[in-house]
Design a protein around this motif. Structure first.
Motif, short mmCIF file in Angstrom:
data_model
loop_
_atom_site.label_atom_id
_atom_site.label_comp_id
_atom_site.label_asym_id
_atom_site.label_seq_id
_atom_site.Cartn_x
_atom_site.Cartn_y
_atom_site.Cartn_z
N ARG A 115 7.92 20.27 51.38
CA ARG A 115 8.07 21.56 51.11
C ARG A 115 7.86 22.29 52.35
O ARG A 115 8.34 23.45 52.46
N GLU A 118 10.79 22.67 54.53
CA GLU A 118 11.55 23.86 53.94
C GLU A 118 11.05 25.10 54.03
O GLU A 118 11.91 25.92 54.58
N ARG A 122 12.85 28.31 56.21
CA ARG A 122 13.09 29.44 55.54
C ARG A 122 12.49 30.68 56.05
O ARG A 122 13.03 31.97 56.13
N PHE A 123 11.34 30.63 56.67
CA PHE A 123 10.54 31.68 57.33
C PHE A 123 10.69 31.60 58.69
O PHE A 123 10.04 32.38 59.32
N ASP A 124 11.61 31.00 59.40
CA ASP A 124 12.02 31.13 60.53
C ASP A 124 10.76 30.79 61.40
O ASP A 124 10.66 31.50 62.45
N ARG A 143 4.40 35.88 57.74
CA ARG A 143 5.47 35.34 57.32
C ARG A 143 4.78 33.96 56.82
O ARG A 143 5.15 33.43 55.59
N ASP A 145 1.87 33.54 55.93
CA ASP A 145 1.01 33.81 55.00
C ASP A 145 1.75 33.98 53.65
O ASP A 145 1.09 33.38 52.50
N LEU A 146 2.77 34.55 53.52
CA LEU A 146 3.69 34.82 52.42
C LEU A 146 4.29 33.51 51.98
O LEU A 146 4.24 32.72 51.11
N LEU A 148 2.90 30.40 52.48
CA LEU A 148 1.74 29.77 51.79
C LEU A 148 1.73 30.14 50.23
O LEU A 148 1.10 29.26 49.42
N SER A 149 2.01 31.44 49.98
CA SER A 149 1.95 31.73 48.62
C SER A 149 3.26 31.04 47.92
O SER A 149 3.22 31.07 46.59
N GLU A 173 12.03 42.80 57.66
CA GLU A 173 12.52 41.41 57.54
C GLU A 173 11.54 41.06 56.08
O GLU A 173 11.93 40.36 55.24
N ALA A 176 13.04 42.46 53.03
CA ALA A 176 14.08 41.33 52.67
C ALA A 176 13.56 40.27 51.67
O ALA A 176 14.31 39.89 50.84
N VAL A 177 12.56 39.65 52.32
CA VAL A 177 12.40 38.50 51.57
C VAL A 177 11.50 38.82 50.41
O VAL A 177 11.70 38.18 49.29
N SER A 180 14.25 39.55 47.91
CA SER A 180 15.00 38.28 47.56
C SER A 180 14.12 37.52 46.53
O SER A 180 14.68 36.84 45.64
#
Lengths: 307, 273
Positions: A115, A118, A122-124, A143, A145-146, A148-149, A173, A176-177, A180
Motif C-alpha cells: 500500500r 502504491e 499516486r502522490f508523486d 501530500r 500527510d494526505l 497517510l490519511s 494539485e 485536484a486530489v 478526485s
C-alpha cells in the motif's frame, strides 16, 4: 438522505472563552462540506470534537450514525484526519511513515508495504520516498500527510485547512486530489479561510461565526442571499476605489451609483464603473459584518458592507 | 504532481472501507520500532550514550579517584554511581522525544485512530530501557578495564542488572511525564535537569557520613541511596540491609505516580497544541 456527520447544539469553552456556542451540522454522505470562517471562529475545535480528540461540553454528534461520545472507537474506524500541522514523522522516510500507518490501520506487514508503494506512486513521491521527511518541501509534506490519511480509505475524511501556507501550484494539485477523492465517494469535511477553496471544492458551505453556523447552503444559494449585483468603481489604472453591494433592483443600482457620485469619486478622469455578481467574499462579509474584527481577520478584499 | 496523475489517483482501486481495530500488541510493536529508528538516526544521542559512560568512568577513576581514596579502591566504590548517572542522562532524552511528539500533529493523528495511542509512550520507554542497559554494559566494561574487581556470582550479576533496569524504567517514566508536562522540547530538557543532580546527593560518590549533618538526612532518605546500596551489595558483597526493599519500593511508587500523572497529562493535552 444519509448523513455522514450530524451535530446538534455543540458547545465548547476553554476557560472563559466560549469557542462553540451551539453548533448544528448536517453533512450528507458522499458530499464535500466546507466550514468557512476567520481565524478563531472555532473551525479547528469543531474538527477536534468530530474526530474524538476533544469532548464537547454539551451537545451531541454522530459520524456515520455512530455517536461520538458513546462509541468513539466505532467513529475512529470510519474517519481519517489531516490536521493543520503536518502530522508526519520527520525522522522517518515517507515509506516508513506509510508502512507505520498501514500497520496501525490493521494491515499485515506485506500489505502495508504494498500500500505504501502504491500511495508513493499516486502522490508523486517516488523521488523522495526513501529520504527523511525533514528534507521535504511544504507541498511534499502535505501530500504525504494526505497519503497517510488514505492508507485505508475510510468513509469520512477531515481536512483542517489543507492548503494553508501552500503555493498556488501545490494548492491546485491538492484540490485536484481532494476533488478526485470526493468523486470516488468519500465524504470530505474541510475547514478553510479561503473563499475560493470553498467555492471550488465544496458542495455545501457553512459559514462559522462566533461559534455558530451563521449561514449554510451551496455557493450559489449563499451568493443569492446577499441579493443583487455589486457596483465597483475603479480608477484609470484599474485599482478598486470602492464597491457597493445592491439589492438587485434598478432602484438599488441607482442608489449605489448616487452614493458613489455623492462621495465625489466618480467624477475624476478615467474612473470606470462596473457591475458584477456577488462573490463568496461579499457573502462572508455580509454575514459577519456586524463584527469588524472578523472582517479584518478574513483576508477578504476591502469593501463597504451595508446591512 | 500534475493534475493528470491526480486524476489518475482518483480512479484508484481502493473501495471505501473501515479501519480495523489493531489487535494485541501491534501498536506497541510498531511504536517501539519507530522509537528505535529515531534513536539510531539521532547521531548525537548515540554518541552521548557511548562516550558519556566512558568519559565519566575514566574521570572518576583517574581524576577524583586518588584524591578520594589514595589506596586505589575508589573504582570499586563508584561503579554503581556512574551507572545511575549515565542512566539518568540517557533517560533524559525521553523527555525531549515525548515533548516533540506532543508538539507536532502526529499524536493527534494516532489519537483519532482505533488504537491505544498511549503506546507511543511505551515505544519511547522501551527503547530508553534498551539504550541505557547498553550504556550500563559500557560502564561496566570500561570499569573492568581500569581495575574494577566485583565479587558477584552470576545470579548476583543478574539481580544487579535487574535493579539497574528497574531504576532506568523509573527515571524514564518520570522523564516521559516531564516531557508531557513541558510546553516545548526545550523546556522538557530544562525541567529534567534537576533529576540528574540527585545521584550526587546520595552515597553514589562519597559515603553519606562524610556530608554535613543536614545533608546526610537528605542523602539517606532519597530514593537513589537505597538503589546504589543494593547494586553495590550485589556487585561487591557489602551488606545490603533493607536497602533492596527500599529501592524496589521507591521505584514502584515513583513509576505508579509518574504513570498516573503521565496518563492524566496525555488525556488533558488531547487536541490542544
Amino acid at each position: 438522505m444519509q448523513l455522514a456527520i450530524e451535530a446538534r447544539g455543540l458547545r465548547k469553552a476553554f476557560g472563559r472563552t466560549e469557542v462553540l456556542a451551539g453548533l448544528d451540522l448536517a453533512v450528507p454522505a458522499g458530499s464535500v462540506f466546507a466550514l468557512l470562517g476567520p481565524n478563531g471562529a472555532g473551525k479547528t475545535t469543531t474538527i477536534n470534537i468530530l474526530t474524538t480528540l476533544v469532548a464537547p461540553d454539551s451537545g451531541t454528534a454522530a459520524v456515520m450514525g455512530r455517536d461520538l461520545l458513546r462509541e468513539p472507537a466505532a467513529v475512529q474506524q470510519c474517519i481519517a484526519l489531516t490536521g493543520q500541522a503536518a502530522a508526519v514523522d520527520e525522522v522517518l522516510t515517507a515509506r516508513e511513515n506509510l508502512v507505520m500507518m498501514g500497520r496501525l490501520s490493521g494491515l499485515a506487514r506485506r500489505d502495508a508495504r504494498l500500500r505504501a508503494t502504491e500511495l508513493i506512486a499516486r502522490f508523486d513521491l517516488e523521488q523522495a520516498a526513501d529520504r527523511r521527511v525533514a528534507t521535504y518541501s511544504g507541498g511534499m509534506r502535505r501530500r504525504l500527510d494526505l497519503a497517510l490519511s488514505l492508507v485505508v480509505q475510510v468513509p469520512v475524511l477531515f481536512l483542517d485547512e489543507p492548503t494553508t501556507g501552500l503555493d498556488t501550484r501545490s494548492r491546485q494539485e491538492l484540490w485536484a486530489v481532494i476533488r478526485s477523492l470526493a468523486d470516488a465517494g468519500t465524504t470530505i469535511f474541510l475547514t478553510t479561510q479561503y473563499l475560493e477553496e470553498a467555492d471550488r471544492l465544496a458542495d455545501r458551505i457553512a459559514v462559522l461565526d462566533r461559534g455558530r453556523i451563521a449561514a449554510e447552503g451551496t455557493a450559489d444559494e449563499l451568493k443569492s442571499r446577499v441579493g443583487g449585483d455589486v457596483v465597483e468603481l475603479r480608477d484609470a489604472d484599474g485599482v478598486l476605489l470602492r464597491e457597493l453591494p445592491t439589492d438587485g433592483s434598478v432602484h438599488g443600482l441607482r442608489a449605489a451609483i448616487d452614493e458613489l457620485d455623492r462621495a465625489a469619486l466618480a467624477g475624476a478622469d478615467g474612473v470606470q464603473v462596473t457591475i458584477r455578481r456577488p462573490s463568496l467574499d461579499d457573502v462572508f462579509l455580509a454575514i459577519t459584518a456586524d463584527r469588524p474584527a472578523a472582517a479584518a481577520e478574513a483576508s477578504a478584499p476591502e469593501l463597504i458592507a451595508t446591512n | 504532481m500534475t493534475t493528470l496523475t491526480a486524476a489518475r489517483a482518483a480512479a484508484g482501486p481502493d473501495a471505501v472501507a473501515h479501519r480495523p481495530r489493531v489487535r494485541g500488541f501491534t501498536a506497541e510493536r510498531v511504536f517501539i520500532t519507530r522509537s528505535f529508528i529515531h534513536t539510531i538516526r539521532d547521531v548525537d544521542t548515540m554518541m552521548m550514550a557511548v562516550l558519556l559512560p566512558t568519559m565519566l568512568m575514566l574521570m572518576f577513576t583517574y581524576i577524583f579517584g586518588n584524591a578520594i581514596d589514595p589506596s586505589g579502591g575508589y573504582v570499586d566504590y563508584v561503579v554503581p554511581g556512574i551507572i545511575l548517572l549515565c542512566a539518568g542522562f540517557g533517560a533524559s532524552t525521553t523527555a525531549i522525544s515525548v515533548s516533540r511528539d506532543m508538539s507536532t500533529g502526529i499524536i493527534d493523528r494516532f489519537r483519532t485512530m482505533p488504537l491505544r495511542s498511549g503506546a507511543v509512550l511505551t515505544g519511547h520507554v522501551a527503547v530508553s530501557l534498551v539504550r541505557n542497559l547498553i550504556a550500563t554494559a559500557i560502564v561496566i566494561g570500561v570499569a573492568l578495564l581500569v581495575g574494577f574487581r566485583p565479587s558477584a556470582t552470576p545470579l548476583e550479576w543478574l539481580a544487579a542488572f535487574g535493579m539497574v533496569a528497574l531504576y532506568i524504567l523509573t527515571i524514564t517514566y518520570l522523564f516521559a511525564a516531564i516531557g508531557l508536562a513541558a510546553p516545548s522540547p526545550e523546556a522538557a530538557s530544562g525541567y529534567g535537569f534537576i533529576l540528574l543532580f540527585l545521584p550526587y546527593v546520595s552515597s553514589a560518590f562519597v559515603p553519606v557520613d562524610t556530608m554535613p549533618e543536614w545533608l546526610q538526612w537528605v542523602a539517606e532518605n532519597q530514593p537513589i541511596t537505597p538503589v546504589i546500596e543494593t547494586i553495590r551489595a550485589l556487585l561487591m558483597g557489602t551488606p545490603v540491609g533493607d536497602s533492596a526493599w527500599w529501592a524496589v519500593g521507591w521505584c514502584a511508587a515513583i513509576i505508579a505516580i509518574a504513570a498516573a500523572w503521565g496518563a492524566w497529562l496525555f488525556r488533558r493535552k488531547s487536541g490542544r497544541r
